[in-house]
Design an enzyme around this catalytic site. Structure first.
Site, PDB file in Angstrom:
ATOM      1  N   ASN A  83       0.742  -1.111  -0.041  1.00  0.00           N
ATOM      2  CA  ASN A  83       0.018  -0.058  -0.174  1.00  0.00           C
ATOM      3  C   ASN A  83       0.837   1.276   0.105  1.00  0.00           C
ATOM      4  OD1 ASN A  83      -2.523   1.700   0.364  1.00  0.00           O
ATOM      5  ND2 ASN A  83      -3.325  -0.478   1.303  1.00  0.00           N
ATOM      6  N   HIS A 113      24.289   2.518  10.455  1.00  0.00           N
ATOM      7  CA  HIS A 113      25.462   3.430  10.498  1.00  0.00           C
ATOM      8  C   HIS A 113      26.040   2.916  12.256  1.00  0.00           C
ATOM      9  CE1 HIS A 113      24.205   6.218   7.520  1.00  0.00           C
ATOM     10  NE2 HIS A 113      23.124   5.875   8.010  1.00  0.00           N
ATOM     11  N   GLY A 140       0.248  -1.572   9.090  1.00  0.00           N
ATOM     12  CA  GLY A 140       0.795  -0.208   8.835  1.00  0.00           C
ATOM     13  C   GLY A 140       1.748   0.429   9.863  1.00  0.00           C
ATOM     14  N   ARG A 181       0.995 -14.340  20.170  1.00  0.00           N
ATOM     15  CA  ARG A 181       0.384 -15.741  20.092  1.00  0.00           C
ATOM     16  C   ARG A 181       0.701 -16.383  18.872  1.00  0.00           C
ATOM     17  NH1 ARG A 181      -4.428 -16.620  17.563  1.00  0.00           N
ATOM     18  NH2 ARG A 181      -5.774 -14.771  16.904  1.00  0.00           N
TER      19      ARG A 181
END
Length: 213
Positions: A83, A113, A140, A181
């Protein structure tokens, strides 16, 4: 061993040497064109994303905008969907399996880094490869850090920061991301929490991501 070879072997390297700057610039040109395409230009979108990503299956769909460093160091399996606002820093290899779905604002970082400021200020950086298995759903605003391996059939909850490997069949969430879980056969009949499917075709085959174009 030149700087590009060092980069791809997970060794400290300098990102402005041995043609790496030029490779990133050429990829940025392709990324810019990809992100400017109209929704009506689906065929061109598919053609261009395949020229950006190093290796992909028959079906790949990445919503705009999308950003990556090189593109060539990314491999995705068939039926890949990402997305909006996917960012992949593919300094190291990013290998993604079959039937993977990625929600908005996900960041996959192979780049890093040194911790000590003197070492960091030297300009050396590194890239450690990331692998994501088959049938994975990444929620998301997740961040995946260098060197992580995510197993098959995994669900990563929204907002997670994945710093360590996640085993097969796990639901994991948090910062740092932890297994809460494991997925079982009982989960098959639910589409969200305790809400059961009211249709019968929810486990009939695999959706073709090309249908989304």
């Amino acid at each position: 061993m030149n700087q590009k070879e060092r980069m791809l072997n997970g060794l400290p390297y300098k990102a402005w040497m041995d043609g790496l700057t030029e490779e990133r610039r050429e990829n940025k040109k392709k990324i810019y064109r990809y992100n400017q395409l109209s929704p009506e230009e689906g065929e061109e979108q598919d053609k261009l994303i395949r020229s950006i990503v190093g290796k992909c299956g028959e079906s790949i769909f990445i919503e705009q905008p999308f950003h990556c460093d090189y593109g060539a160091n990314i491999e995705v399996g068939n039926n890949f969907f990402a997305n909006y606002n996917l960012v992949i820093l593919d300094v190291g290899k990013v290998i993604i399996g079959e039937n993977v779905q990625i929600a908005p604002n996900v960041s996959i970082y192979t780049a890093g880094h040194p911790v000590h400021p003197d070492s960091r200020n030297s300009g050396y950086e590194y890239g450690i490869s990331i692998t994501i298995g088959d049938n994975v759903w990444i929620g998301g605003s997740t961040v995946i850090n260098p060197g992580v391996h995510i197993g098959n059939n995994v669900v990563i909850g929204s907002g997670s920061v994945v710093t360590k490997d996640i085993p097969d069949n796990a639901i994991a969430v948090g910062n740092p991301c932890r297994v809460i879980r494991y997925i079982t056969e009982e989960d098959r009949k639910y589409y969200y929490k305790n809400r059961e499917f009211d249709v019968d075709d929810y486990c009939d085959g695999v959706m073709d991501m090309n249908d989304l174009k």
